[in-house]
Write an enzyme that holds these catalytic residues in place. Structure first.
Site, PDB file in Angstrom:
ATOM      1  N   HIS A 119       0.864  -1.189   0.000  1.00 47.78           N
ATOM      2  CA  HIS A 119       0.000   0.000   0.000  1.00 47.78           C
ATOM      3  C   HIS A 119       0.900   1.239   0.000  1.00 47.78           C
ATOM      4  O   HIS A 119       2.016   1.186   0.522  1.00 47.78           O
ATOM      5  CB  HIS A 119      -0.846  -0.049   1.283  1.00 47.78           C
ATOM      6  CG  HIS A 119      -1.906   0.996   1.392  1.00 47.78           C
ATOM      7  ND1 HIS A 119      -1.649   2.283   1.764  1.00 47.78           N
ATOM      8  CD2 HIS A 119      -3.244   0.931   1.191  1.00 47.78           C
ATOM      9  CE1 HIS A 119      -2.778   2.974   1.798  1.00 47.78           C
ATOM     10  NE2 HIS A 119      -3.767   2.168   1.453  1.00 47.78           N
ATOM     11  N   ASP A 196       2.913  -4.682   7.970  1.00 48.16           N
ATOM     12  CA  ASP A 196       1.718  -3.861   7.842  1.00 48.16           C
ATOM     13  C   ASP A 196       0.503  -4.777   8.005  1.00 48.16           C
ATOM     14  O   ASP A 196       0.160  -5.540   7.095  1.00 48.16           O
ATOM     15  CB  ASP A 196       1.740  -3.190   6.460  1.00 48.16           C
ATOM     16  CG  ASP A 196       0.430  -2.484   6.115  1.00 48.16           C
ATOM     17  OD1 ASP A 196      -0.515  -2.564   6.912  1.00 48.16           O
ATOM     18  OD2 ASP A 196       0.369  -1.863   5.030  1.00 48.16           O
ATOM     19  N   GLN A 199      -4.787  -5.010   7.032  1.00 46.30           N
ATOM     20  CA  GLN A 199      -5.866  -5.873   6.540  1.00 46.30           C
ATOM     21  C   GLN A 199      -5.953  -7.200   7.297  1.00 46.30           C
ATOM     22  O   GLN A 199      -6.784  -8.035   6.953  1.00 46.30           O
ATOM     23  CB  GLN A 199      -5.678  -6.153   5.038  1.00 46.30           C
ATOM     24  CG  GLN A 199      -5.813  -4.934   4.145  1.00 46.30           C
ATOM     25  CD  GLN A 199      -7.225  -4.344   4.134  1.00 46.30           C
ATOM     26  OE1 GLN A 199      -8.192  -4.996   4.521  1.00 46.30           O
ATOM     27  NE2 GLN A 199      -7.336  -3.103   3.701  1.00 46.30           N
ATOM     28  N   LYS A 222     -10.363  -0.494  10.514  1.00 42.47           N
ATOM     29  CA  LYS A 222     -10.539  -1.681   9.658  1.00 42.47           C
ATOM     30  C   LYS A 222     -10.860  -2.915  10.500  1.00 42.47           C
ATOM     31  O   LYS A 222     -10.903  -4.030  10.000  1.00 42.47           O
ATOM     32  CB  LYS A 222      -9.278  -1.914   8.830  1.00 42.47           C
ATOM     33  CG  LYS A 222      -9.047  -0.812   7.785  1.00 42.47           C
ATOM     34  CD  LYS A 222      -7.838  -1.102   6.954  1.00 42.47           C
ATOM     35  CE  LYS A 222      -7.324   0.107   6.227  1.00 42.47           C
ATOM     36  NZ  LYS A 222      -8.092   0.457   5.031  1.00 42.47           N
ATOM     37  N   CYS A 360      -4.673   2.557  -3.721  1.00 41.23           N
ATOM     38  CA  CYS A 360      -3.425   3.040  -3.098  1.00 41.23           C
ATOM     39  C   CYS A 360      -2.290   2.042  -3.296  1.00 41.23           C
ATOM     40  O   CYS A 360      -1.448   1.875  -2.402  1.00 41.23           O
ATOM     41  CB  CYS A 360      -3.598   3.364  -1.620  1.00 41.23           C
ATOM     42  SG  CYS A 360      -4.769   4.668  -1.308  1.00 41.23           S
TER      43      CYS A 360
END
Ligand code: PMP
Length: 402
Positions: A119, A196, A199, A222, A360
């Protein structure tokens, strides 16, 4: 028993939008009543600043704030609550690591290794830092299915590599990366790794200790929590030696005209008045998540994703983008003759909320030589009937453009 309808009944959003199929969950999830009411209740009944007031209400707020830190630590398997820094989100967490951790260590000619599926939030901070320091950003490619090329990764890292940053679950492809393997390979060369988890934080079992992750970042919004709150997990030895990138009140031990002595982590990274209501909301979101059986949720989401993929594949001219063996609950697709924005606009007119564009991840779209995708991302309150509605609408749109 896992029941999406029961879960859905906890989300007031859907009673306000009974016609809407909400498949933009990778962008942000809806919020359960417990989170919404908890935030409103905080402002109504308890609103005070933290770590400052000596009166009872303020002490209670400070206590609640620190209890959420512990809750987050437990949620991701961190050793101590001091490993948990409150940030405004994944983006802020990555920037903090780039500026506070890596910048002072990065020399001209050094390298930072990321993947092509990152991202922008896990791309631009490293790209800009490398530019400023005359270091090099090295990018690991993916195979045709959208899986990280691990042998290329092994060849890319070297003594010059000062940091590896990788996404756990790709927001564009759904690929679940083998982060334990990435971390182990990197650690053999003494390279620190940032993961990261934007998600993955909602429905994956995260254990930063078992993973031996050096940094793990994610966002509250999220995972059924509010916007404007996120987490940076960091190993103690790193957090202790990092200089804050943002300065201000409450993050210090002592301030004199000549010098400032910063507070111990995590406090030194939380200057100024923090997003207290956001922290309270995040704590409630984790409380909500802890009541959902993660294993059952993943099984259900896998079935829903497989079903959506199989049904979409039957449509004339549709191509699925991202066919990794290990995949999360989203499906990205394209048509040669229909721009993703046109498809999403048509779906929007049918009350089906999907995202379209580069999500993104522009370098990834360039790599795949496509302008973008239409992305349907699923959550625990979505149903097979909703997938049917989307598939029907995609089929009609395809017929219209034919
Ligand atoms: N990384 C990934 C994989 C994401 O999906 C997102 C959000 N789309 C981010 C980072 C950035 O998260 P935030 O906007 O909450 O900072």
């Amino acid at each position: 028993m896992f029941d999406p309808e029961i879960i859905r009944s906890h989300f007031p959003f859907f009673s306000h939008h009974p016609e809407l199929v909400y498949f933009a969950n990778a962008a942000t999830t809806q919020k359960p009543a417990s989170v919404i009411r908890g935030i409103a209740g905080f402002y109504e009944k308890e609103n005070t600043n933290v770590h400052r007031g000596l009166y009872k209400l303020a002490a209670n707020t400070s206590q609640k704030y620190e209890q959420v830190r512990q809750k987050v630590a437990d949620y991701i398997g961190a050793e101590k609550k001091e490993n948990i820094v409150f940030t405004s989100g994944t983006t802020a967490g990555i920037n903090l690591v780039a500026q506070s951790f890596l910048a002072p260590r990065l020399q001209p000619g050094d390298e930072v290794v990321i993947s092509i599926m990152e991202h922008h939030a896990n791309f631009i901070p490293w790209q800009q830092l490398c530019k400023n320091k005359k270091a090099n950003l090295r990018i690991v490619p993916i195979n045709k299915k959208g899986e990280l090329d691990i042998s290329a990764f092994k060849k890319t890292i070297s003594q010059k590599t000062k940091m590896v940053a990788a996404v756990h679950v790709s927001n564009s492809l759904g690929t679940i990366n083998p982060i334990k393997e990435i971390i182990d390979i990197s650690h053999k060369k003494n390279i620190p790794v940032l993961i990261d988890g934007a998600q993955s934080a909602a429905h994956f079992d995260i254990d930063v200790n078992k993973l031996d992750a050096d940094f793990f970042v994610f966002s509250g919004h999220k995972m059924y929590g509010p916007t404007g709150i996120g987490i940076l997990y960091g190993k103690e030895e790193f957090l202790i030696n990092m200089q804050p990138a943002v300065f201000g009140g409450d993050a210090i031990k002592d301030v004199r005209i000549e010098e400032t002595i910063f507070a111990d982590p995590p406090k030194k990274f939380e200057p100024g008045t923090q997003n207290i209501a956001g922290v309270i909301g995040l704590g409630l979101a984790i409380g909500f998540l802890n009541k959902i059986n993660k294993k059952e949720a993943r099984i259900y989401l896998n079935k829903l994703t497989e079903y959506a993929t199989d049904e979409l594949k039957k449509i004339n001219g549709l191509e699925i983008i991202g066919r990794a063996k290990n995949k999360s609950a989203l499906v990205s697709f394209i048509f040669e003759n229909i721009h993703p924005h046109d498809m999403a606009t048509f779906l929007g007119a049918e009350n089906i909320a999907v995202r379209a564009g580069n999500h993104c991840t522009q370098p990834l779209m360039d790599f795949l030589k496509i302008p973008g995708t239409v992305r349907a991302s699923f959550s625990v309150y979505n149903t097979f009937a909703e997938v049917d509605r989307m598939v029907g609408a995609v089929r009609e749109t395809e017929a219209f453009f034919r």
